[in-house]
Motif scaffolding. Structure first.
Motif, PDB file in Angstrom:
ATOM      1  N   ALA A 187       1.898  -1.999  -6.914  1.00  0.00           N
ATOM      2  CA  ALA A 187       1.294  -2.550  -8.475  1.00  0.00           C
ATOM      3  C   ALA A 187       1.982  -3.535  -9.367  1.00  0.00           C
ATOM      4  CB  ALA A 187       0.824  -1.155  -8.970  1.00  0.00           C
ATOM      5  N   ASP A 188       3.204  -3.363  -9.352  1.00  0.00           N
ATOM      6  CA  ASP A 188       4.065  -4.303 -10.181  1.00  0.00           C
ATOM      7  C   ASP A 188       4.065  -5.711  -9.473  1.00  0.00           C
ATOM      8  OD1 ASP A 188       5.017  -2.874 -12.338  1.00  0.00           O
ATOM      9  OD2 ASP A 188       6.370  -1.935 -10.973  1.00  0.00           O
ATOM     10  N   LEU A 189       3.982  -5.986  -8.403  1.00  0.00           N
ATOM     11  CA  LEU A 189       3.759  -7.171  -7.827  1.00  0.00           C
ATOM     12  C   LEU A 189       2.302  -7.913  -8.086  1.00  0.00           C
ATOM     13  CD1 LEU A 189       5.648  -6.510  -4.219  1.00  0.00           C
ATOM     14  CD2 LEU A 189       6.319  -8.187  -6.061  1.00  0.00           C
ATOM     15  N   ARG A 190       1.381  -6.784  -7.694  1.00  0.00           N
ATOM     16  CA  ARG A 190      -0.002  -7.554  -7.998  1.00  0.00           C
ATOM     17  C   ARG A 190      -0.284  -7.949  -9.445  1.00  0.00           C
ATOM     18  NH1 ARG A 190      -4.274  -5.249  -5.185  1.00  0.00           N
ATOM     19  NH2 ARG A 190      -5.405  -6.185  -7.140  1.00  0.00           N
ATOM     20  N   LEU A 191       0.293  -7.160 -10.502  1.00  0.00           N
ATOM     21  CA  LEU A 191       0.136  -7.285 -11.755  1.00  0.00           C
ATOM     22  C   LEU A 191       0.821  -8.365 -12.069  1.00  0.00           C
ATOM     23  CD1 LEU A 191      -0.149  -3.717 -13.144  1.00  0.00           C
ATOM     24  CD2 LEU A 191      -1.906  -5.122 -13.006  1.00  0.00           C
ATOM     25  N   MET A 192       2.025  -8.399 -11.973  1.00  0.00           N
ATOM     26  CA  MET A 192       3.110  -9.485 -12.373  1.00  0.00           C
ATOM     27  C   MET A 192       2.630 -10.781 -11.755  1.00  0.00           C
ATOM     28  SD  MET A 192       4.714  -8.472 -14.956  1.00  0.00           S
ATOM     29  CE  MET A 192       6.336  -9.546 -15.145  1.00  0.00           C
ATOM     30  N   ASP A 193       1.862 -10.937 -10.669  1.00  0.00           N
ATOM     31  CA  ASP A 193       1.251 -12.077 -10.122  1.00  0.00           C
ATOM     32  C   ASP A 193       0.201 -12.920 -10.705  1.00  0.00           C
ATOM     33  OD1 ASP A 193       1.367 -13.980  -7.979  1.00  0.00           O
ATOM     34  OD2 ASP A 193      -0.623 -13.130  -7.272  1.00  0.00           O
ATOM     35  N   ASP A 194      -0.357 -12.170 -11.763  1.00  0.00           N
ATOM     36  CA  ASP A 194      -1.624 -12.321 -12.646  1.00  0.00           C
ATOM     37  C   ASP A 194      -0.888 -12.962 -13.983  1.00  0.00           C
ATOM     38  OD1 ASP A 194      -3.582 -12.855 -14.149  1.00  0.00           O
ATOM     39  OD2 ASP A 194      -4.539 -10.844 -13.542  1.00  0.00           O
ATOM     40  N   ARG A 195      -1.067 -14.327 -14.174  1.00  0.00           N
ATOM     41  CA  ARG A 195      -0.463 -15.071 -15.460  1.00  0.00           C
ATOM     42  C   ARG A 195      -1.169 -14.467 -16.594  1.00  0.00           C
ATOM     43  NH1 ARG A 195       2.295 -19.155 -17.418  1.00  0.00           N
ATOM     44  NH2 ARG A 195       1.508 -20.305 -19.202  1.00  0.00           N
ATOM     45  N   GLU A 196      -2.413 -14.079 -16.469  1.00  0.00           N
ATOM     46  CA  GLU A 196      -3.295 -13.527 -17.799  1.00  0.00           C
ATOM     47  C   GLU A 196      -2.392 -12.306 -18.135  1.00  0.00           C
ATOM     48  OE1 GLU A 196      -5.345 -14.856 -19.771  1.00  0.00           O
ATOM     49  OE2 GLU A 196      -4.975 -16.661 -18.720  1.00  0.00           O
ATOM     50  N   TYR A 197      -2.213 -11.269 -17.293  1.00  0.00           N
ATOM     51  CA  TYR A 197      -1.445 -10.034 -17.346  1.00  0.00           C
ATOM     52  C   TYR A 197      -0.174 -10.467 -18.210  1.00  0.00           C
ATOM     53  CZ  TYR A 197       1.007  -5.497 -16.528  1.00  0.00           C
ATOM     54  OH  TYR A 197       1.593  -4.405 -16.431  1.00  0.00           O
ATOM     55  N   ARG A 198       0.637 -11.400 -17.647  1.00  0.00           N
ATOM     56  CA  ARG A 198       1.842 -11.712 -18.179  1.00  0.00           C
ATOM     57  C   ARG A 198       1.915 -12.194 -19.514  1.00  0.00           C
ATOM     58  NH1 ARG A 198       2.809 -14.544 -13.259  1.00  0.00           N
ATOM     59  NH2 ARG A 198       3.106 -16.745 -14.583  1.00  0.00           N
ATOM     60  N   LEU A 290      -4.813  -0.599 -11.525  1.00  0.00           N
ATOM     61  CA  LEU A 290      -5.497  -1.054 -10.363  1.00  0.00           C
ATOM     62  C   LEU A 290      -6.315  -0.137  -9.647  1.00  0.00           C
ATOM     63  CD1 LEU A 290      -2.489  -3.031  -9.116  1.00  0.00           C
ATOM     64  CD2 LEU A 290      -4.437  -4.149 -10.295  1.00  0.00           C
ATOM     65  N   PRO A 291      -7.525  -0.413  -9.724  1.00  0.00           N
ATOM     66  CA  PRO A 291      -8.612   0.786  -9.099  1.00  0.00           C
ATOM     67  C   PRO A 291      -8.085   1.106  -7.850  1.00  0.00           C
ATOM     68  CG  PRO A 291      -9.839  -0.695 -10.396  1.00  0.00           C
ATOM     69  CD  PRO A 291      -8.348  -1.466 -10.309  1.00  0.00           C
ATOM     70  N   GLU A 292      -7.809   0.295  -6.769  1.00  0.00           N
ATOM     71  CA  GLU A 292      -7.518   0.704  -5.532  1.00  0.00           C
ATOM     72  C   GLU A 292      -6.315   1.453  -5.366  1.00  0.00           C
ATOM     73  OE1 GLU A 292      -5.657  -3.647  -5.888  1.00  0.00           O
ATOM     74  OE2 GLU A 292      -7.491  -2.342  -6.634  1.00  0.00           O
ATOM     75  N   LYS A 293      -5.276   1.114  -6.264  1.00  0.00           N
ATOM     76  CA  LYS A 293      -3.957   1.860  -6.518  1.00  0.00           C
ATOM     77  C   LYS A 293      -4.322   3.197  -7.020  1.00  0.00           C
ATOM     78  CE  LYS A 293      -1.640  -1.689  -4.523  1.00  0.00           C
ATOM     79  NZ  LYS A 293      -1.352  -1.559  -3.140  1.00  0.00           N
ATOM     80  N   ARG A 294      -5.039   3.205  -7.783  1.00  0.00           N
ATOM     81  CA  ARG A 294      -5.258   4.560  -8.319  1.00  0.00           C
ATOM     82  C   ARG A 294      -5.918   5.364  -7.623  1.00  0.00           C
ATOM     83  NH1 ARG A 294      -9.681   5.209 -13.414  1.00  0.00           N
ATOM     84  NH2 ARG A 294      -8.771   7.505 -14.360  1.00  0.00           N
ATOM     85  N   ASP A 295      -6.747   4.996  -6.491  1.00  0.00           N
ATOM     86  CA  ASP A 295      -7.285   5.972  -5.450  1.00  0.00           C
ATOM     87  C   ASP A 295      -6.219   6.333  -4.464  1.00  0.00           C
ATOM     88  OD1 ASP A 295      -9.962   5.320  -6.511  1.00  0.00           O
ATOM     89  OD2 ASP A 295     -10.380   3.852  -5.371  1.00  0.00           O
TER      90      ASP A 295
END
Length: 337
Positions: A187-198, A290-295
């Protein structure tokens, strides 16, 4: 609100200053001094309050909604629930009964209303000692010691869940914690890859909401926005999860806004009860963003048909931790009807 108005002075409350002989409006406002000490995602403090006689209305301040990380407002609503629980604990301590009404649709104004009853019997369903922890509780980002939680402590934490809408799962199995740690890393890898999240994370770092000095906050903001730190964050957070003797997971039957607010109320009770027993807490929200990670977490935690709402670490640490700053009550309070 200006970032230079953030302060840690709000943690210094003298309960002897409670205006016991004052109008109920003044007493209600005093109770809100405890409500604003509640934890919130990124310390965003997404609440506003309006006091009219014996009614306290709680609103979501969407100017402090994490639109990228918290796309469905789950964390915002949990944060509001934490503030409501602090309010209710303080109300019971000072002799009030109360009634809570929720906006079940989640799109109303306010999201909840607390009506105080000075002549009613205060609630006594919570474990003892929670009020004293309102000004002591903190969130720890440290590795936890290799010490199991006692059966007594786990029983106390379970006593914090006393309505049928929220359930608490305590995860202690090392294999399951390792799998959740791996899910956290992904999840961290996915989120931190998103510049808007950062960029969003960098904003809250930059204004000093997470407790750094002005210079450190500005440097942290620039680094987070400019560089993908996913590998570092994923390794660190996975290690944090594996170090915890227990992971807590709060689960609801539905994903309605009221269920999320009640989740926040239960989490705050658990966090305060943990603090009373020298146990630190640390929410870990990335998987649930992240919806898929939540599942996947739902499957790993073996919670059946429930909806995972809030994941957090529980454990022991000797590392000192300072309180996070807050905006003063007057910045989030209205006395208009």
């Amino acid at each position: 609100m200006n970032s230079d108005e953030l302060t840690t002075a709000v943690w210094e409350i003298d309960e002897d200053e409670f205006p016991s002989d004052g109008p109920i409006r003044e007493r209600a406002q005093f109770l809100l001094r405890y409500a604003i000490l509640a934890p919130s995602s990124h310390n965003s403090q997404p609440w506003r309050f309006a006091v009219h006689d014996d009614r306290i209305r709680i609103f979501a301040d969407e100017t402090r909604w994490l639109e990228v990380a918290d796309h469905d407002k789950r964390e915002l609503q949990i944060s509001l629930g934490c503030a409501i629980e602090n309010l209710c604990i303080a109300a019971a301590h000072f002799g009030f009964g109360y009634r809570i009404e929720y906006d079940d649709a989640g799109d109303g104004d306010p999201i909840a209303t607390v009506t105080l009853h000075p002549d009613a019997t205060p609630s006594n369903t919570r474990p003892p000692g929670l009020f004293d922890q309102l000004t002591e509780r903190y969130t720890s980002h440290d590795l936890f010691e290799e010490r199991p939680l006692s059966q007594f402590t786990r029983d106390i934490l379970r006593q914090c869940v006393f309505d049928g809408d929220v359930s608490l799962h305590l995860i202690e199995d090392s294999d399951r914690k390792r799998s959740i740690g791996e899910l956290q890393a992904a999840a961290d890898l996915r989120l931190m890859d998103d510049r808007e999240y950062r960029k969003e994370l960098g904003y809250w770092l930059g204004i000093g909401a997470l407790g750094q000095s002005w210079l450190t906050a500005r440097i942290a903001q620039a680094v987070v926005i400019a560089f993908d730190l996913g590998n570092r964050e994923s390794q660190n957070n996975s290690k944090l999860i594996r170090s915890a003797p227990v992971l807590g997971l709060l689960v609801t039957e539905t994903d309605a806004p009221a269920a999320r607010i009640k989740t926040g109320r239960v989490y705050e009770r658990v966090a305060l009860a943990a603090s009373a027993n020298s146990v630190a807490t640390h929410p870990m929200s990335q998987i649930l963003e992240l919806p898929e990670k939540r599942d996947e977490l739902e499957t790993l935690a073996a919670i059946g048909d429930g909806v995972p709402q809030h994941l957090f670490r529980l454990g022991y640490t000797d590392e000192p931790t300072d309180h996070m700053p807050r905006w003063p009550l007057e910045k989030v309070l209205s006395t208009q009807p």
